[in-house]
Scaffold this active site. Sequence first.
Site, PDB file in Angstrom:
ATOM      1  N   SER A  72       0.645  -1.091  -0.076  1.00 49.45           N
ATOM      2  CA  SER A  72       0.095  -0.019  -0.051  1.00 49.45           C
ATOM      3  C   SER A  72       0.797   1.251  -0.077  1.00 49.45           C
ATOM      4  O   SER A  72       1.782   1.198   0.575  1.00 49.45           O
ATOM      5  CB  SER A  72      -0.625   0.237   0.978  1.00 49.45           C
ATOM      6  N   LYS A  73       0.514   2.183  -0.986  1.00 48.24           N
ATOM      7  CA  LYS A  73       0.388   3.612  -0.355  1.00 48.24           C
ATOM      8  C   LYS A  73       0.264   4.862   0.016  1.00 48.24           C
ATOM      9  O   LYS A  73       1.237   5.699   0.149  1.00 48.24           O
ATOM     10  CB  LYS A  73       0.736   4.032  -2.093  1.00 48.24           C
ATOM     11  N   LYS A  79     -14.025  -3.786   2.194  1.00 45.09           N
ATOM     12  CA  LYS A  79     -15.396  -2.313   1.901  1.00 45.09           C
ATOM     13  C   LYS A  79     -15.745  -2.523   2.221  1.00 45.09           C
ATOM     14  O   LYS A  79     -16.671  -1.511   2.279  1.00 45.09           O
ATOM     15  CB  LYS A  79     -14.690  -1.749   0.195  1.00 45.09           C
ATOM     16  N   ASN A 112     -14.607   3.381   1.522  1.00 44.65           N
ATOM     17  CA  ASN A 112     -13.438   3.013   2.448  1.00 44.65           C
ATOM     18  C   ASN A 112     -12.399   4.364   3.168  1.00 44.65           C
ATOM     19  O   ASN A 112     -11.005   3.996   3.270  1.00 44.65           O
ATOM     20  CB  ASN A 112     -12.600   3.789   0.637  1.00 44.65           C
ATOM     21  N   ASP A 145     -13.372   6.969  -3.332  1.00 47.68           N
ATOM     22  CA  ASP A 145     -13.162   6.396  -4.679  1.00 47.68           C
ATOM     23  C   ASP A 145     -13.580   7.497  -5.302  1.00 47.68           C
ATOM     24  O   ASP A 145     -12.758   7.518  -6.106  1.00 47.68           O
ATOM     25  CB  ASP A 145     -13.140   4.893  -4.599  1.00 47.68           C
ATOM     26  N   GLY A 155     -16.855  -2.603 -16.013  1.00 48.02           N
ATOM     27  CA  GLY A 155     -16.954  -3.316 -15.233  1.00 48.02           C
ATOM     28  C   GLY A 155     -18.294  -3.093 -14.288  1.00 48.02           C
ATOM     29  O   GLY A 155     -19.281  -2.126 -14.467  1.00 48.02           O
ATOM     30  N   ASN A 193     -20.196  -5.015 -19.492  1.00 50.93           N
ATOM     31  CA  ASN A 193     -19.861  -5.838 -18.584  1.00 50.93           C
ATOM     32  C   ASN A 193     -19.795  -7.696 -19.161  1.00 50.93           C
ATOM     33  O   ASN A 193     -20.925  -7.007 -20.077  1.00 50.93           O
ATOM     34  CB  ASN A 193     -20.652  -6.046 -16.756  1.00 50.93           C
ATOM     35  N   ARG A 194     -18.761  -8.329 -18.812  1.00 51.68           N
ATOM     36  CA  ARG A 194     -18.360  -9.259 -19.202  1.00 51.68           C
ATOM     37  C   ARG A 194     -20.160 -10.384 -18.690  1.00 51.68           C
ATOM     38  O   ARG A 194     -20.534 -11.213 -20.254  1.00 51.68           O
ATOM     39  CB  ARG A 194     -17.336  -9.893 -18.723  1.00 51.68           C
ATOM     40  N   THR A 195     -20.002 -10.222 -17.922  1.00 50.01           N
ATOM     41  CA  THR A 195     -21.376 -10.658 -17.367  1.00 50.01           C
ATOM     42  C   THR A 195     -23.284  -9.747 -17.230  1.00 50.01           C
ATOM     43  O   THR A 195     -23.071  -8.963 -16.605  1.00 50.01           O
ATOM     44  CB  THR A 195     -21.135 -11.114 -15.616  1.00 50.01           C
TER      45      THR A 195
HETATM   46  P1  ATR Z   1     -14.365  -5.113  -8.041  1.00 47.54           P
HETATM   47  O1  ATR Z   1     -14.389  -4.742  -6.707  1.00 47.54           O
HETATM   48  O2  ATR Z   1     -12.602  -4.905  -8.234  1.00 47.54           O
HETATM   49  O3  ATR Z   1     -14.649  -4.285  -9.373  1.00 47.54           O
HETATM   50  P2  ATR Z   1     -14.683  -7.454  -8.085  1.00 47.54           P
HETATM   51  O4  ATR Z   1     -16.489  -6.711  -7.554  1.00 47.54           O
HETATM   52  O5  ATR Z   1     -15.343  -8.626  -8.519  1.00 47.54           O
HETATM   53  O6  ATR Z   1     -13.987  -6.636  -7.872  1.00 47.54           O
HETATM   54  O7  ATR Z   1     -15.775  -6.806  -9.916  1.00 47.54           O
HETATM   55  C1  ATR Z   1     -14.740  -7.163 -10.776  1.00 47.54           C
HETATM   56  C2  ATR Z   1     -15.113  -7.151 -12.533  1.00 47.54           C
HETATM   57  O8  ATR Z   1     -14.507  -7.153 -13.256  1.00 47.54           O
HETATM   58  C3  ATR Z   1     -16.892  -7.163 -13.471  1.00 47.54           C
HETATM   59  O9  ATR Z   1     -17.654  -6.305 -13.293  1.00 47.54           O
HETATM   60  C4  ATR Z   1     -15.761  -8.643 -13.802  1.00 47.54           C
HETATM   61  O10 ATR Z   1     -16.997  -9.428 -15.327  1.00 47.54           O
HETATM   62  P3  ATR Z   1     -18.153 -10.256 -14.481  1.00 47.54           P
HETATM   63  O11 ATR Z   1     -18.827  -9.470 -13.605  1.00 47.54           O
HETATM   64  O12 ATR Z   1     -18.551 -10.276 -15.643  1.00 47.54           O
HETATM   65  O13 ATR Z   1     -17.696 -11.628 -13.787  1.00 47.54           O
HETATM   66  C5  ATR Z   1     -14.874  -8.530 -14.364  1.00 47.54           C
HETATM   67  N1  ATR Z   1     -13.997  -8.987 -14.874  1.00 47.54           N
HETATM   68  C6  ATR Z   1     -12.746 -10.158 -14.202  1.00 47.54           C
HETATM   69  N2  ATR Z   1     -11.812 -10.141 -14.815  1.00 47.54           N
HETATM   70  C7  ATR Z   1     -12.506  -9.471 -16.254  1.00 47.54           C
HETATM   71  C8  ATR Z   1     -11.966 -10.009 -17.875  1.00 47.54           C
HETATM   72  N3  ATR Z   1     -11.123 -10.666 -17.826  1.00 47.54           N
HETATM   73  N4  ATR Z   1     -12.637  -9.341 -18.703  1.00 47.54           N
HETATM   74  C9  ATR Z   1     -13.743  -8.901 -18.659  1.00 47.54           C
HETATM   75  N5  ATR Z   1     -14.629  -8.054 -17.538  1.00 47.54           N
HETATM   76  C10 ATR Z   1     -13.404  -8.913 -16.469  1.00 47.54           C
END
Ligand code: ATR
Length: 269
Positions: free
Chosen positions: A15-16, A66, A87, A102, A127, A151-153
């Site tokens: 941590s910085k 958090k 945070n 943040d 994301g 988002n990926r999902t």
């Molecule tokens: P954080 O608190 O850092 O946001 P998180 O709640 O686990 O961590 O969320 C990670 C995010 O990064 C999610 O949006 C995830 O997509 P999914 O909801 O589909 O899992 C996204 N993510 C992680 N790896 C990824 C990848 N290789 N490509 C695209 N999205 C990714």
Amino acid sequence: MSDRYAVFGNPIAHSKSPRIHAEFARQTGQDLVYEAILAPLDGFAAALAAFRAGGGRGANVTVPFKEQAHALATRRTPRAEAAGAVNTLSFEDDAILGDNTDGAGLVRDLTRNLGLSLAGKRILLMGAGGAARGVLLPLLEQGPAALCIANRTPDKAVALAAHFRTAGPVEGGGYEALAGRRFELVVNATAASLAGELPPLPAELFAPGALAYDMMYGRDTPFLAYARERGARTADGLGMLVEQAAEAFCLWRGVRPETGPVIAQLRGE
Ligand code: ATR
């Protein structure tokens, strides 16, 4: 005795924050000490209680605590409530105030340090996890023309957008829906950079003069390389890190430190 502050996380060794806050304290003449505390994964509440009992005045909280910090706060700011995560904790006589700095840190880095006005702009937020949720309200408060969450999902992005729909023009979906669209600001709030991966972005994404921002810092990421190849301006998350710290410092001490020299110092190392 100096007032005590700390950042709690797991891991926390790199941590910085202790250095940033030490520099803020020196700069503003505040008498405080700030340390990094590694809390056990199942022992955050106990570690925090021990710190408070030992005279701690406030704390920063990072991954993965958090959401727990949000639950432990007895009072929360609206932006912490919106983020669903905290945070920054401030210990009061019989209360624990929870804040989330943040999003404000990101907005300040974008608008002050990088000179990007967000009003009327098209923003893409990649994301839909905690990092994305934490910055959504402050981004919407800047009055963008549109804020698109990809988002990926896709369902998670749709749900997140629905949650914030009263706060501004926000929509959510998958990456395939981005084809043909252009944005003045693209923020990477995914964990993809951590794994050295690039979210499945279309070939073109950036409006002329666009800024690509990766919340991760300390290394070049596939997303920033993708953006540079397409002529976008790029920034990593170091400025956001320092600005969120400054917001916390301001909450605790009532004085706003200068962030520019601290960002420059960390950047130079
Ligand atoms: P954080 O608190 O850092 O946001 P998180 O709640 O686990 O961590 O969320 C990670 C995010 O990064 C999610 O949006 C995830 O997509 P999914 O909801 O589909 O899992 C996204 N993510 C992680 N790896 C990824 C990848 N290789 N490509 C695209 N999205 C990714």
